[in-house]
Motif scaffolding. Sequence first.
Motif, PDB file in Angstrom:
ATOM      1  N   LEU A 152     -51.903 -45.300 -41.381  1.00 32.95           N
ATOM      2  CA  LEU A 152     -52.251 -46.704 -41.120  1.00 32.95           C
ATOM      3  C   LEU A 152     -52.393 -47.486 -42.418  1.00 32.95           C
ATOM      4  CD1 LEU A 152     -54.869 -46.226 -38.248  1.00 32.95           C
ATOM      5  CD2 LEU A 152     -52.434 -46.761 -38.050  1.00 32.95           C
ATOM      6  N   ASN A 153     -52.102 -46.836 -43.549  1.00 32.28           N
ATOM      7  CA  ASN A 153     -52.165 -47.489 -44.865  1.00 32.28           C
ATOM      8  C   ASN A 153     -53.573 -47.994 -45.158  1.00 32.28           C
ATOM      9  OD1 ASN A 153     -50.709 -47.986 -47.169  1.00 32.28           O
ATOM     10  ND2 ASN A 153     -50.280 -50.111 -46.633  1.00 32.28           N
ATOM     11  N   GLU A 154     -54.584 -47.151 -44.833  1.00 32.23           N
ATOM     12  CA  GLU A 154     -55.978 -47.522 -45.085  1.00 32.23           C
ATOM     13  C   GLU A 154     -56.388 -47.140 -46.499  1.00 32.23           C
ATOM     14  OE1 GLU A 154     -57.999 -47.266 -40.648  1.00 32.23           O
ATOM     15  OE2 GLU A 154     -58.164 -45.550 -42.000  1.00 32.23           O
ATOM     16  N   HIS A 155     -57.348 -47.931 -47.044  1.00 35.95           N
ATOM     17  CA  HIS A 155     -57.859 -47.709 -48.390  1.00 35.95           C
ATOM     18  C   HIS A 155     -59.329 -47.327 -48.291  1.00 35.95           C
ATOM     19  CE1 HIS A 155     -54.282 -49.643 -50.218  1.00 35.95           C
ATOM     20  NE2 HIS A 155     -54.313 -50.372 -49.097  1.00 35.95           N
ATOM     21  N   LEU A 156     -59.717 -46.257 -48.936  1.00 37.44           N
ATOM     22  CA  LEU A 156     -61.083 -45.745 -48.881  1.00 37.44           C
ATOM     23  C   LEU A 156     -61.908 -46.381 -50.001  1.00 37.44           C
ATOM     24  CD1 LEU A 156     -63.089 -43.714 -47.593  1.00 37.44           C
ATOM     25  CD2 LEU A 156     -62.318 -42.068 -49.303  1.00 37.44           C
ATOM     26  N   CYS A 157     -63.111 -46.921 -49.628  1.00 40.93           N
ATOM     27  CA  CYS A 157     -64.012 -47.551 -50.601  1.00 40.93           C
ATOM     28  C   CYS A 157     -65.404 -46.944 -50.458  1.00 40.93           C
ATOM     29  CB  CYS A 157     -64.096 -49.057 -50.391  1.00 40.93           C
ATOM     30  SG  CYS A 157     -62.508 -49.915 -50.513  1.00 40.93           S
ATOM     31  N   SER A 158     -66.109 -46.863 -51.563  1.00 36.20           N
ATOM     32  CA  SER A 158     -67.497 -46.379 -51.560  1.00 36.20           C
ATOM     33  C   SER A 158     -68.236 -47.009 -52.729  1.00 36.20           C
ATOM     34  CB  SER A 158     -67.539 -44.850 -51.662  1.00 36.20           C
ATOM     35  OG  SER A 158     -66.952 -44.420 -52.868  1.00 36.20           O
ATOM     36  N   PHE A 159     -69.562 -47.219 -52.564  1.00 30.73           N
ATOM     37  CA  PHE A 159     -70.374 -47.812 -53.633  1.00 30.73           C
ATOM     38  C   PHE A 159     -71.828 -47.409 -53.427  1.00 30.73           C
ATOM     39  CE2 PHE A 159     -70.287 -50.814 -50.167  1.00 30.73           C
ATOM     40  CZ  PHE A 159     -71.600 -51.265 -50.047  1.00 30.73           C
ATOM     41  N   TYR A 160     -72.635 -47.589 -54.479  1.00 34.54           N
ATOM     42  CA  TYR A 160     -74.071 -47.294 -54.468  1.00 34.54           C
ATOM     43  C   TYR A 160     -74.845 -48.593 -54.652  1.00 34.54           C
ATOM     44  CZ  TYR A 160     -72.902 -42.350 -55.072  1.00 34.54           C
ATOM     45  OH  TYR A 160     -72.430 -41.079 -54.908  1.00 34.54           O
ATOM     46  N   ASP A 161     -76.047 -48.680 -53.978  1.00 33.63           N
ATOM     47  CA  ASP A 161     -76.903 -49.844 -54.168  1.00 33.63           C
ATOM     48  C   ASP A 161     -77.978 -49.540 -55.214  1.00 33.63           C
ATOM     49  OD1 ASP A 161     -78.576 -48.118 -52.895  1.00 33.63           O
ATOM     50  OD2 ASP A 161     -78.930 -49.369 -51.128  1.00 33.63           O
ATOM     51  N   ASP A 162     -78.955 -50.415 -55.320  1.00 37.06           N
ATOM     52  CA  ASP A 162     -79.998 -50.245 -56.340  1.00 37.06           C
ATOM     53  C   ASP A 162     -80.849 -49.007 -56.091  1.00 37.06           C
ATOM     54  OD1 ASP A 162     -79.064 -52.535 -57.451  1.00 37.06           O
ATOM     55  OD2 ASP A 162     -80.543 -53.846 -56.480  1.00 37.06           O
ATOM     56  N   TYR A 188     -72.656 -45.932 -49.667  1.00 35.13           N
ATOM     57  CA  TYR A 188     -72.077 -46.609 -48.515  1.00 35.13           C
ATOM     58  C   TYR A 188     -70.567 -46.397 -48.564  1.00 35.13           C
ATOM     59  CZ  TYR A 188     -76.625 -48.895 -48.529  1.00 35.13           C
ATOM     60  OH  TYR A 188     -77.971 -49.127 -48.526  1.00 35.13           O
ATOM     61  N   VAL A 189     -69.951 -46.104 -47.374  1.00 33.62           N
ATOM     62  CA  VAL A 189     -68.523 -45.789 -47.303  1.00 33.62           C
ATOM     63  C   VAL A 189     -67.878 -46.658 -46.232  1.00 33.62           C
ATOM     64  CG1 VAL A 189     -66.803 -43.990 -46.933  1.00 33.62           C
ATOM     65  CG2 VAL A 189     -68.983 -43.409 -48.017  1.00 33.62           C
ATOM     66  N   TYR A 190     -66.669 -47.204 -46.552  1.00 38.55           N
ATOM     67  CA  TYR A 190     -65.879 -47.943 -45.563  1.00 38.55           C
ATOM     68  C   TYR A 190     -64.413 -47.881 -45.978  1.00 38.55           C
ATOM     69  CZ  TYR A 190     -65.618 -51.834 -48.886  1.00 38.55           C
ATOM     70  OH  TYR A 190     -65.373 -52.608 -49.985  1.00 38.55           O
ATOM     71  N   VAL A 191     -63.522 -48.236 -45.048  1.00 36.51           N
ATOM     72  CA  VAL A 191     -62.095 -48.334 -45.315  1.00 36.51           C
ATOM     73  C   VAL A 191     -61.604 -49.687 -44.849  1.00 36.51           C
ATOM     74  CG1 VAL A 191     -61.694 -45.844 -45.128  1.00 36.51           C
ATOM     75  CG2 VAL A 191     -61.486 -47.263 -43.094  1.00 36.51           C
TER      76      VAL A 191
END
Length: 837
Positions: free
Chosen positions: A725-735, A740-743
């Motif tokens: 589906l040509n999805e891109h995986l993203c993740s990040f950290y808060d303070d 947190y993970v999303y595509v």
Amino acid sequence: MTTRTLLVWVCLLAVCYGQRAEHLLAQNPCSSKTTCSDCARTATCAWCFAPEFNGPRCFNPAMEGGTAGCDEAYIFNPDNQQSIDPMYNRELTRAKGRMGIGMESGYYEESMSSSSSSSSGSSVKGGGGYMAAGAGENLVQIKPQRVKLQLRMNQMQKMSFSYAQAQDYPVDLYYLMDLSRSMKNDKEKLSTLGSLLSSTMRNITSNFRIGFGSFVDKLVMPYVSTVPKNLISPCDGCAAPYGYKNQMSLSNDTDFFDKAVAQADVSGNLDAPEGGFDAIMQAVVCKQEIGWREHARKLLVFSTDAGFHYAGDGKLGGIVQPNDGECHMEDNSYTHSTVQDYPSISQINLKVKEHAINVIFAVTAEQINVYEQLSRHIEGSSSGILSDDSDNVVDLVREQYNKITSTVEMKDTSSDAVQIMYYSSCLGSKDKLVQTNKCEGLKVGDVVEFSAEITLKECPKDPSKWRQTFTIYPVGVSESLTVELDMLCDCPCEHPGHHAYNDSPLVCSGQGISACGVCVCHPGRFGKSCECSAHSGVSLEQERGCRPTNATSGPLCSNRGTCICGVCECNKMDDLLKVISGPFCECDNFTCDMNHGEICSGPSHGECVCGKCNCRPEYTGPACQCLKDQSACISPENGKICSGNGKCVCGQCVCSVDDDRHYTGKFCDNCPTCPGRCEDFKHCVLCEVHKRGPLYNPDQPGRDCGECALYPEVVEGKIEANETLNEHLCSFYDDEDCLYVYVYSYNDTRTVHIRAQKEHECPRKVFILGIVLGVIAAIVLVGLALLMLWKMVTTIHDRREFARFEKERMMAKWDTGENPIYKQATSTFKNPTYAGK
């Protein structure tokens, strides 16, 4: 354009033309053959020698319709042939008795009446020698015995043959013994084992004979001492040294064997190795002196406790003449011991193969490793460990004989021009052939089928070698299969007497002969009818006109045409749609790249012009298989071709690869090392899914995330990107270091779609005060434990000291009530003269 630039372009064109010619030759090697001999040496080709034939004379029947338009009566296309004369196809001998196969009673009685005769100087009792000879000659162990073959070059021919070990096959055993002083005990033991050895072998075959020989070393320094007294007796009780003696020729007289061994005296030498190779060579090649029979299993038992001298060692004694491999025996003694060098291992191997003799190395344990290595280089040989006094020689000979006879190994004497591959199932299923020339575990009467694939790899330059005879033989057996090979390296029509051979001056412009339908021109003449002359440099100039390089080397007319007086006449194809063209026959319209079985993907896509596809305007590619339309490569994310990160090749994106960026995906929009748009969607995802972050404002119901309108899909559990589906995986950290993970991806309308993971992962909280207090408490406890341990150690030490003191006090011999160091203040004296009076 300069001359140098022009020369470079000419060379490049020549290379290209040469490659095209090689490609065509690989497709049809027959087209380049100009004589019947060359055509006959190509297995798939046939030659047409019909007069006035305009087509290609050398053709491939499988590719060109069988006859290529030539009358079958004028086609020369020989096949391999195999024939067996019934006279040389006798059946294998099977087990029928102990008297010898094929022997009738009358013949046996006649043999018995001739018992007084001897063969090869041997003593024969009871007609045994004649009976053995007769039995051996009538036994058949390989079938067929002779085969005639006619072979074309590189055309394989299968040939089958069988082997079976016959019962009661004659055996000749010659015991060759080292009689240096260290073998004295072995000789004495062997003299008592002759009868046992003979009876043991007669349990295997009734046609058994035995002989005996001995050796020491060459009679020169530094092998033996040449001091006159040492040449008479080198040691106490020793006889004079010698090279090799035949003490007893092969005979069935066991008693004489015992006497011969007992009467043989030991001798001595100086160095450790012995002259055993001299003795082996003479025992093998002196057939008459030893008494070897032609039809018998020949065993040479070599017994020693030392190493051996070989070729080159003779130079130490000043002997430089190489060993000639011939028999030099007079009065049963080797006469050239001081004249010729020791034989080499390869010479021994050659003579052993020629005379079909199995060598058994019976050596002591200290030498077994050396002789095992030696036996690997001598065909049909084996090795066994001899005990210190040779008392196990009978068991060793029986064991090695069984080992030899239970194995059959096929070899041949073919020349380098012939290649033979052997296949057999041995004693297994005949349907399961494996490539091997050796079978083991055989018993008397077992029949082993072999299949040989014989291929003529090349025709010798000397025509006299086109007829050869070689043998296929079992190692160590005198019988063999003789193969008479006739190599089909030329054509009958190339020789006088054939109707297609004409040497009349009326043919070929009077400058050659007509053979097999073509002209064979005299030196200095060439051309289809020998019409061209090579005098005064004309040949060189004319040939230059038929070569693309305009030089004196390279193929004429690209090997696809005929050079007639400097002009190429291209070959005509049977298919009229296939055309060879060009000034050097370098072009054609049928060797371009193909796609889906069609040249240049079919007429609707392009056409073949001089070996290269000329595509229609809307197509491209080496076979015109690709549309020029690049709409299939436009990225839905940014509307660019391959997202601007690659090129559209034949409707598919070929992504760019840089040192720091590596794009992948259908539209080259996936880059693991690139930032992407994860940062653009991070705060909105944090607000809309998890209700936190800098954009979250709970005081504005309905617009608590401001302008964010991503409306992400919330997913339970861990989330992963779907590459299809040509999805891109993203993740990040808060303070708070929560993950947190999303595509995100784009649909057909280029609208962003986000799937977010419902649960976020936060690190566990750490109770710092508890850790500090725990560390302090642990330190205090460790300190208290150390103090208690110190107190315990000191208390134990004091108690031990006090106990030792108490023990010493109890053992004291003085009164414990008084101080031993106290002295009274007064002294008492006695007068010795007074004596109490």
